[in-house]
Design an enzyme around this catalytic site. Structure first.
Site, short mmCIF file in Angstrom:
data_model
loop_
_atom_site.label_atom_id
_atom_site.label_comp_id
_atom_site.label_asym_id
_atom_site.label_seq_id
_atom_site.Cartn_x
_atom_site.Cartn_y
_atom_site.Cartn_z
N GLU A 152 0.82 -1.21 0.00
CA GLU A 152 0.00 0.00 0.00
C GLU A 152 0.85 1.26 0.00
O GLU A 152 0.56 2.23 -0.72
CB GLU A 152 -0.92 -0.02 1.23
N GLU A 178 2.20 1.72 -3.40
CA GLU A 178 1.15 2.22 -4.31
C GLU A 178 0.89 3.70 -4.08
O GLU A 178 0.72 4.47 -5.04
CB GLU A 178 -0.12 1.41 -4.09
N CYS A 228 -8.49 -2.32 3.18
CA CYS A 228 -8.39 -3.50 4.04
C CYS A 228 -9.69 -3.83 4.76
O CYS A 228 -9.82 -4.91 5.32
CB CYS A 228 -7.25 -3.33 5.06
N SER A 272 -7.28 1.70 -2.97
CA SER A 272 -6.05 0.93 -3.19
C SER A 272 -6.43 -0.42 -3.78
O SER A 272 -7.45 -1.01 -3.43
CB SER A 272 -5.33 0.72 -1.85
N LYS A 321 -16.00 -9.87 6.78
CA LYS A 321 -14.98 -10.77 6.23
C LYS A 321 -15.60 -12.07 5.73
O LYS A 321 -15.05 -12.74 4.86
CB LYS A 321 -13.93 -11.08 7.29
N GLU A 332 -16.38 -11.25 2.35
CA GLU A 332 -15.17 -11.06 1.57
C GLU A 332 -14.61 -12.38 1.05
O GLU A 332 -14.11 -12.44 -0.09
CB GLU A 332 -14.11 -10.33 2.40
N GLU A 367 -13.88 -12.35 -7.48
CA GLU A 367 -12.69 -11.72 -8.07
C GLU A 367 -11.43 -12.02 -7.26
O GLU A 367 -10.33 -11.71 -7.70
CB GLU A 367 -12.90 -10.21 -8.22
N CYS A 387 -11.35 -2.17 13.98
CA CYS A 387 -11.61 -3.61 14.17
C CYS A 387 -11.78 -4.00 15.62
O CYS A 387 -12.43 -5.01 15.92
CB CYS A 387 -10.47 -4.42 13.56
#
Length: 581
Positions: free
Chosen positions: A280, A283, A300, A320, A359, A362, A367, A503
């Site tokens: 990250e 980037e 994230c 990102s 999650k 996720e 993809e 979190c």
């Protein structure tokens, strides 16, 4: 600060002006029960469980909404108060599916606790037929309206805290229930899966969709190699499942407990938090130096990513392209690790332990599959892990501290603070600052710390000024985004976490009782455990971790390489708000 004086059950107490009777009672050491009230989320005085008598008042008043005043005399335990509370509980029980022995909230249910305390008769009033449909349409959440007590806490969390507003009251009177517009399944709405409704619910009407049996089955399957890894914040919260004080770091016992469940290895997700930061930061620097799309948003948090896909798809290029630490770890295990150890990726069963219900969604994102194989097979919440440990008969509090397994044991302090709002930003700045200016020795970027909903700062490193923002809670995220779109806010880098506080306050974390949640700053105490862990470590920058050297030298080559993009980066998809749009 102006102070006022009153009496609670004859006990003199002094509280700041503006306090409620509920707060004044707490200051006097008196607990008043609540159901619909939840600090900073819901305060509507609807359930009438917190009623008290006040001298001079015509009837009982709700302590959660009634302001304390000078000279007031309050009585919280009179026969009239107790009778009222008991009757209210019995009415609630008449419209509640009483499957307590098989409910995940057994022994941690506010309605159950109060019913026992007040000796409520569950059969006093004729029960309603419990035949409301159960919504289990999503991969992360189950809603059973047969257990709902209409406290409205989930609705307030979704609307006021998150600004998502996909649930609310439908119909009126006896037929009222909580649901999505036109009663469509939750999976067909713009729900982001954050789970804040679950931790707000005082009963078992909302729960995560359990994946525990899948994990037990994999552990028992000799053809599967089962690997667990744990997210940064779980070490600061798992202890609460076993009676530890809020903010206790139980990393060593956590690793020991998981090992005793029977998997082949237990790894540390802080490793791929470090990997996420290296990718990250690289980037971000590329975007700044080469005119890329700014501001760059962190990626994230899957709840936040889904929120953007539904509500601001035009800003997806600002995200990102890095996968989350969870997905990166799965990708590392099913590529580098599998190749190095001669394992077919399809024989690996990868389990993440996470603070988050989003999650669970996720891991299903196509993809992020490779050759029809998901990066991660199952995402377990902190609560699910706690249940598995108890089911296995493991005495958690008596366990010795043990370490994670090699080669994914060692991580930096930057990886640990990922679990708190501002932690991703600070971790990225530690690495980006070194990359931009090799002389930079800054380790602590305290301006982005703390549990405030929105934080802003500006740093100049190596001649480059980087304006940053941190938001937690999606209502705050919306404020940030609207400011960027209008031109009122200008940043290069923005961290957003769906859950307030990050979190450590995720939708999969242990559910604390109202008496704790309304008066204890859970977010600050849990965050402190992570920052204390960071400050005690020798390695505090992600790129300094020896595991990063190992991964790049043996497999990924350099940050941002073609191979990194093949395994560690991803794409996003625009989504409608409702299936009927």
């Amino acid at each position: 600060m102006e102070m006022i004086h009153l009496k609670i059950n004859g006990i003199p107490v002094e509280v700041p002006a503006g306090s409620t009777v509920l707060e004044a009672a707490k200051a006097a050491g008196v607990d008043i029960p609540t159901l619909c009230y939840l600090k900073d989320i819901n305060c509507i005085g609807a359930c009438r469980i917190c009623v008290v008598e006040i001298t001079g008042a015509r009837g009982l008043v709700a302590a959660c909404t009634h302001p304390a005043s000078e000279g007031m005399e309050v009585f919280t335990n009179t026969p009239k108060v107790r009778k009222s509370r008991k009757t209210t509980l019995e009415l609630l029980l008449s419209n509640h599916k009483k499957k307590c022995l098989s409910c995940v909230r057994a022994n941690n249910c506010e309605l159950q606790k109060l019913s026992v305390a007040y000796g409520a008769d569950e059969d006093r009033f004729m029960p309603e037929t419990m035949d409301k449909p159960v919504d289990d349409s999503t991969p992360y959440l189950v809603r059973d309206n047969n257990k709902c007590i209409q406290c409205m806490r989930c609705v307030a969390a979704c609307r006021n805290v998150q600004g998502v507003s996909v649930i609310g009251s439908i119909r009126r009177g006896f037929n009222v229930h909580i649901g999505s517009p036109f009663d469509v399944p939750l999976a067909e709405t713009s729900c982001v899966g954050c789970g804040q409704c679950i931790v707000a619910c005082p009963v078992g009407a909302l729960t995560e969709k359990s994946s525990e049996q899948k994990v037990w089955d994999a552990i028992a399957d000799p053809s599967k190699k089962v690997i667990f890894f744990t997210a940064p914040s779980v070490r600061a919260t798992l202890g609460e499942e076993f009676g530890e004080p809020v903010g206790t770091n139980v990393e060593g016992r956590m690793a020991a407990a998981i090992r005793r469940l029977g998997p082949d290895h237990v790894f540390n997700m802080d490793v791929t938090a470090d990997l996420t930061i290296v990718e990250e930061a690289n980037e971000l620097i590329e975007r700044i130096q080469n005119g890329g799309k700014l501001p760059m948003f962190t990626s994230c948090c899957p709840g936040w990513v889904k929120f953007l896909e539904h509500n601001y798809p035009e800003l997806l290029p600002n995200l990102s392209s890095c996968k989350s630490p969870q997905q990166m770890f799965g990708a590392v295990l099913k590529s580098y690790y599998a190749q190095k150890n001669g394992i077919d990726p399809k024989d690996l069963f990868v389990v993440s332990v996470i603070p988050c219900t989003a999650k669970k969604f996720e891991v299903t994102r196509k993809e992020q599959f490779r050759n029809d194989t998901p990066d991660v097979d199952v995402a377990l919440t902190t609560r699910e892990l706690g249940r598995m440990i108890r089911e296995a008969g493991i005495d958690f509090n008596a366990l010795p501290d043990e370490k994670f397994d090699d080669p994914f044991e060692t991580a930096s302090g930057a990886g640990a603070i990922f679990g708190a709002t501002g932690g991703v930003m600070e971790a990225a700045l530690r690495t980006a600052a070194v990359k931009l200016d090799g002389k930079c020795e800054a380790l602590e970027f305290t301006e982005v710390r703390g549990t405030e909903g929105i934080k802003e700062a500006s740093y100049t490193v190596g001649g480059v000024t980087v304006k940053v923002a941190v938001a937690s809670g999606l209502a705050n995220a919306r404020e940030i985004i609207e400011g960027i779109k209008s031109g009122e806010r200008d940043y290069q880098f923005v961290e957003i976490m769906a859950c307030p506080g990050g979190c450590i306050n995720g939708g999969g974390q242990p559910v604390q009782s109202d008496s704790v949640r309304n008066f204890v700053d859970l977010k600050t105490l849990r965050s402190k455990a992570l920052y204390d862990a960071d400050s005690s470590m020798e390695l505090r920058r992600s790129h300094e971790s020896p595991v990063m050297d190992l991964l790049y030298k043996e497999f990924f080559e350099t940050p941002g390489s073609h191979k990194c993009h093949e395994y560690l980066h991803t794409t996003y998809v625009p989504r409608s708000k409702y299936s009927f749009e």
